[in-house]
Design a protein around this motif. Structure first.
Motif, mmCIF file in Angstrom:
data_model
loop_
_atom_site.group_PDB
_atom_site.id
_atom_site.type_symbol
_atom_site.label_atom_id
_atom_site.label_comp_id
_atom_site.label_asym_id
_atom_site.label_seq_id
_atom_site.Cartn_x
_atom_site.Cartn_y
_atom_site.Cartn_z
ATOM 1 N N ARG A 39 -5.292 2.699 3.768
ATOM 2 C CA ARG A 39 -4.383 1.938 2.902
ATOM 3 C C ARG A 39 -4.987 1.746 1.507
ATOM 4 O O ARG A 39 -4.300 1.899 0.492
ATOM 5 C CB ARG A 39 -4.090 0.586 3.533
ATOM 6 N N ALA A 40 -6.279 1.438 1.447
ATOM 7 C CA ALA A 40 -6.936 1.243 0.152
ATOM 8 C C ALA A 40 -6.950 2.538 -0.657
ATOM 9 O O ALA A 40 -6.654 2.529 -1.857
ATOM 10 C CB ALA A 40 -8.365 0.736 0.362
ATOM 11 N N THR A 65 -4.893 5.114 -0.336
ATOM 12 C CA THR A 65 -3.518 5.446 -0.702
ATOM 13 C C THR A 65 -3.054 4.600 -1.891
ATOM 14 O O THR A 65 -2.381 5.105 -2.795
ATOM 15 C CB THR A 65 -2.590 5.212 0.501
ATOM 16 N N THR A 66 -3.413 3.341 -1.905
ATOM 17 C CA THR A 66 -3.045 2.477 -3.026
ATOM 18 C C THR A 66 -3.689 2.959 -4.320
ATOM 19 O O THR A 66 -3.027 3.042 -5.358
ATOM 20 C CB THR A 66 -3.474 1.030 -2.732
ATOM 21 N N LYS A 67 -4.959 3.317 -4.264
ATOM 22 C CA LYS A 67 -5.639 3.815 -5.470
ATOM 23 C C LYS A 67 -5.029 5.112 -5.952
ATOM 24 O O LYS A 67 -4.822 5.296 -7.161
ATOM 25 C CB LYS A 67 -7.128 4.009 -5.188
ATOM 26 N N GLY A 90 -1.961 6.076 -5.489
ATOM 27 C CA GLY A 90 -0.647 5.743 -6.039
ATOM 28 C C GLY A 90 -0.738 5.177 -7.448
ATOM 29 O O GLY A 90 0.049 5.546 -8.328
ATOM 30 N N VAL A 91 -1.697 4.299 -7.676
ATOM 31 C CA VAL A 91 -1.865 3.715 -9.013
ATOM 32 C C VAL A 91 -2.254 4.802 -10.016
ATOM 33 O O VAL A 91 -1.711 4.867 -11.129
ATOM 34 C CB VAL A 91 -2.917 2.580 -8.985
#
Length: 103
Positions: free
Chosen positions: A53-54, A56-58, A60-61
């Protein structure tokens, strides 16, 4: 004749017993290791999903920032007050008529 026969049977029994005993010990140790690993799986799975999740979030940003930069570069500047860029001069300081004549 019974003495040597009993000694041979005792030796064979000891060899078979030690083989069976070591196999039993390995099986018990394997089972204990399996149970330990089985108990640790839910925690490891939860940690793995948190890490995914971490990341994927990075990603995405970063992707949104790159898309925004490309969109900004494609649209161009909205600054209407900017005048035209200065054009290069045809004559420079070294190419004046008086300097050419002195050569």
């Amino acid at each position: 004749m019974e003495g040597p026969l009993i000694a041979v049977l005792l030796l064979v029994g000891l060899l078979i017993g030690s083989g069976v005993g070591s196999a039993y010990t390995r099986a018990r140790r394997g089972w204990a290791d399996y149970q330990t690993a089985k108990k640790g799986v839910p925690g490891a799975r939860k940690t793995a999903w948190l890490l995914i999740r971490a990341v994927t979030t990075k990603i995405g940003v970063i992707a949104l920032l790159l898309i925004g930069a490309v969109a900004y570069a494609a649209v161009g500047s909205d600054d209407e007050t900017a005048g035209p860029a200065p054009s290069p001069s045809v004559t420079g300081p070294a190419s004046t008529e008086s300097e050419r004549a002195g050569r």
